[in-house]
Design a protein around this motif. Structure first.
Motif, short mmCIF file in Angstrom:
data_model
loop_
_atom_site.label_atom_id
_atom_site.label_comp_id
_atom_site.label_asym_id
_atom_site.label_seq_id
_atom_site.Cartn_x
_atom_site.Cartn_y
_atom_site.Cartn_z
N LEU A 106 35.79 53.21 50.82
CA LEU A 106 36.29 53.39 49.45
C LEU A 106 37.30 54.54 49.39
O LEU A 106 38.38 54.40 48.81
CB LEU A 106 35.11 53.66 48.52
N GLY A 107 36.95 55.66 50.01
CA GLY A 107 37.85 56.81 50.00
C GLY A 107 39.11 56.59 50.81
O GLY A 107 40.21 56.98 50.39
N ARG A 108 38.97 55.94 51.95
CA ARG A 108 40.12 55.75 52.83
C ARG A 108 41.14 54.78 52.24
O ARG A 108 42.35 54.95 52.42
CB ARG A 108 39.64 55.22 54.18
N LEU A 109 40.67 53.76 51.50
CA LEU A 109 41.57 52.77 50.92
C LEU A 109 41.94 53.11 49.48
O LEU A 109 42.38 52.24 48.73
CB LEU A 109 40.94 51.38 51.00
N GLU A 110 41.78 54.37 49.10
CA GLU A 110 42.24 54.89 47.81
C GLU A 110 41.57 54.22 46.60
O GLU A 110 42.22 53.97 45.58
CB GLU A 110 43.77 54.77 47.71
N LEU A 111 40.30 53.89 46.71
CA LEU A 111 39.44 53.44 45.61
C LEU A 111 39.86 52.12 44.98
O LEU A 111 39.13 51.14 45.02
CB LEU A 111 39.39 54.53 44.51
N PHE A 112 41.04 52.08 44.35
CA PHE A 112 41.47 50.91 43.58
C PHE A 112 41.47 49.64 44.44
O PHE A 112 41.07 48.58 43.99
CB PHE A 112 42.88 51.12 43.02
N THR A 113 41.95 49.77 45.68
CA THR A 113 42.08 48.61 46.57
C THR A 113 40.75 47.90 46.77
O THR A 113 40.71 46.68 46.87
CB THR A 113 42.64 49.06 47.94
N VAL A 114 39.67 48.68 46.83
CA VAL A 114 38.34 48.11 47.03
C VAL A 114 37.71 47.69 45.71
O VAL A 114 37.22 46.57 45.56
CB VAL A 114 37.42 49.12 47.75
N LEU A 115 37.75 48.58 44.72
CA LEU A 115 37.03 48.34 43.47
C LEU A 115 37.58 47.15 42.69
O LEU A 115 36.84 46.47 41.98
CB LEU A 115 37.07 49.60 42.60
N VAL A 116 38.88 46.89 42.84
CA VAL A 116 39.47 45.78 42.09
C VAL A 116 38.90 44.44 42.53
O VAL A 116 38.90 43.47 41.77
CB VAL A 116 41.01 45.80 42.25
N LEU A 117 38.36 44.38 43.76
CA LEU A 117 37.78 43.12 44.26
C LEU A 117 36.51 42.73 43.51
O LEU A 117 36.07 41.59 43.57
CB LEU A 117 37.47 43.23 45.75
N PHE A 118 35.92 43.69 42.80
CA PHE A 118 34.70 43.41 42.06
C PHE A 118 34.97 42.95 40.63
O PHE A 118 34.03 42.68 39.88
CB PHE A 118 33.80 44.65 42.05
N LEU A 119 36.23 42.84 40.26
CA LEU A 119 36.58 42.35 38.93
C LEU A 119 36.74 40.83 38.96
O LEU A 119 37.51 40.31 39.76
CB LEU A 119 37.89 42.99 38.45
N PRO A 120 36.02 40.09 38.10
CA PRO A 120 36.16 38.62 38.09
C PRO A 120 37.59 38.17 37.88
O PRO A 120 38.00 37.15 38.43
CB PRO A 120 35.25 38.22 36.92
N ARG A 121 38.35 38.93 37.09
CA ARG A 121 39.72 38.54 36.80
C ARG A 121 40.59 38.50 38.06
O ARG A 121 41.56 37.75 38.15
CB ARG A 121 40.33 39.51 35.78
N PHE A 122 40.24 39.35 39.04
CA PHE A 122 41.01 39.40 40.29
C PHE A 122 41.00 38.04 40.99
O PHE A 122 41.96 37.67 41.66
CB PHE A 122 40.44 40.48 41.20
N TRP A 123 39.89 37.30 40.87
CA TRP A 123 39.72 36.05 41.62
C TRP A 123 40.21 34.83 40.85
O TRP A 123 40.12 33.71 41.36
CB TRP A 123 38.24 35.89 41.99
N ARG A 124 40.72 35.03 39.64
CA ARG A 124 41.26 33.89 38.89
C ARG A 124 42.71 33.70 39.22
O ARG A 124 43.47 34.64 39.39
CB ARG A 124 41.09 34.14 37.39
N SER A 125 43.12 32.47 39.27
CA SER A 125 44.53 32.14 39.54
C SER A 125 45.39 32.58 38.37
O SER A 125 44.99 32.45 37.22
CB SER A 125 44.70 30.66 39.78
#
Length: 485
Positions: A466-485
């Motif tokens: 999480l720290g190495r990838l600057e937080l946002f890059t990892v945390l955004v994957l947990f948002l349902p909206r990220f996986w919608r087309s």
């Protein structure tokens, strides 16, 4: 729903990176073979498995559309790092140096994220190939972090990194004709700096194998050592001063070195981030020197050396240790806990929050205060002589909020898992900041992470990513909206 064909470019890149990691495993195999150690077979087997998987993944996705969208770039960054860590753990597990795959994954994650936390004891007698693999993991991770900070994070506009997007493209247009040449130039600088560091270590009495491995982990600001007592084992002031110099150099933006290669020597002296970072280190070293001196644990110039070494090591996220600074008093413990969050410069191998974010925050506060005092005035925050856009300030503030939230959540989870308060807080801080040693008797500079439970190790490994990838890059994957087309 997401179209599965969107994953093909992600899998293509991940396959190529995994295959490259597999090829890199042949180097420690050669080291063990030269030392007549049977572990060369373990590295060869791990290399074959890793390369077969990587090449298979690459071959299955050939012909995928070129270029990556923002969503694909985020997904590729996370998937590729996790895949590299998972396969990088194989030699640790198969060699038997660690008892479980959890320990192997933790060590691999700590290596590739250049954290430097370890679960391995008996490093002084460990096989030479395994020691080389630990150093190589951090060296490859450090190089990958620079490329990610220059090519990926500015494009994703994560945590204020968009500040460096225009700078990187200006460099590509004004200095070198293609972005690939920037990566090549940075790699050459990285190799040259590592070579010079290794020669310097050997010149002051370090054995060749120790010098090469420590050079890789010093320039990468990783902190893995070939000794259980870290740099303190050598008890050599010259070794410590060399480490201080190259830890500092590894924390400077590598694009500035590329510019220096092209004759633009003044850029590194004029860079606001470098000046702020150097000033912060100077003040922190002076404060650490006073603590060491008045604790009567290290007096005079010896105290200055130990302060400089440990402050630079912690601030840059390297994590080497020359002495147990916890013995300097409770105020020293609090001091080192605070500075572990600072980090070095963006575009370097260092970890933490990064100095430029504090600068942006300071400029935003100063602008706001000026606006309150003079409502009709026009004020603009600046960084490196350029105006800071409002969206950059917003991005940086969001990063600070997410960082502190992640720190609190991870600390609570570690505390609930059975760790004492000091160990839980410093463990969360050192994982998210990718520093290495924490505080206290268990994970402090004189301890390691071996005695932690599997649950605690997985939590800390997640914190490192999480720290190495600057937080946002990892945390955004947990948002349902990220996986919608």
């Amino acid at each position: 729903m997401t179209d599965l064909t969107e994953f093909r470019p992600v899998m293509l890149v991940t396959g190529a990176l995994v295959a490259t990691l597999g090829a890199a495993m042949l180097l420690p195999a050669l080291v063990d073979l030269a030392a007549n150690n049977d572990d060369w077979m373990i590295f060869t087997s791990a290399a074959m498995v890793t390369m077969l998987f990587g090449l298979g993944l690459f071959g299955a996705n050939r012909g995928a559309p070129k270029g990556l969208s923002t969503r694909q770039a985020m997904l590729m960054t996370v998937i590729s790092w996790v895949a590299l860590v998972a396969f990088g753990a194989l030699p640790f597990h198969w060699s038997g140096i660690v008892p479980t795959y959890t320990d192997a994954f933790f060590e691999s994650m700590s290596g590739l994220t250049t954290t430097g936390a370890t679960v391995i004891t008996g490093l002084d007698t460990a096989p030479p190939g395994l020691l080389f693999w630990r150093g190589l993991l951090q060296w490859l991770g450090g190089l990958g972090i620079i490329v990610m900070a220059i090519a990926v994070l500015p494009m994703l506009q994560i945590g204020g990194m968009q500040l460096f997007k225009a700078e990187a493209f200006d460099t590509a247009e004004k200095i070198l004709p293609r972005a690939t040449q920037i990566s090549t130039s940075i790699t050459l600088v990285f190799i040259a700096m590592t070579g010079i560091c290794a020669i310097a270590y050997m010149a002051v009495g370090m054995a060749a194998d120790d010098a090469v491995i420590h050079a890789m982990t010093t320039v990468a600001t990783g902190g893995f050592s070939t000794k259980d007592d870290s740099i303190g084992f050598f008890n050599n002031p010259a070794v410590e001063w060399i480490a201080i110099i190259f830890m500092f150099l590894g924390s400077i933006p590598f694009l500035l070195y590329v510019q220096m290669m092209q004759g633009r020597f003044r850029t590194i002296l004029a860079d606001d981030q470098v000046k702020a970072f150097t000033g912060f280190l100077a003040v922190a070293i002076l404060a650490g020197w006073m603590m060491a001196h008045f604790s009567e644990y290290h007096i005079g110039l010896e105290g200055l050396r130990h302060s400089a070494f440990n402050v630079v090591s912690i601030v840059t996220g390297t994590g080497y240790a020359s002495t147990d600074y916890g013995l300097w008093g409770s105020h020293a413990t609090a001091f080192f806990f605070i500075i572990m969050f600072a980090g070095g410069c963006a575009g370097s191998t260092s970890c933490g929050i990064k100095i430029f974010r504090f600068q942006v925050l300071f400029e935003a506060v100063r602008q706001h205060i000026s606006q309150v005092m003079y409502p009709n005035g026009v004020f603009r925050a600046h960084f490196n002589g350029k105006p800071i856009q409002d969206r950059v300030v917003s991005s940086v503030m969001s990063f600070f909020f997410l960082f502190m939230t992640s720190f609190v959540v991870l600390s609570i989870l570690l505390r609930l898992s059975g760790l004492d308060t000091i160990t839980a807080l410093s463990g969360a801080g050192t994982a998210l900041s990718n520093v290495g040693p924490g505080l206290g008797d268990i994970i402090g500079p004189s301890g390691n992470f071996q005695s932690l439970t599997d649950t605690q190790k997985w939590l800390l490994a997640g914190g490192m990513l999480l720290g190495r990838l600057e937080l946002f890059t990892v945390l955004v994957l947990f948002l349902p909206r990220f996986w919608r087309s």
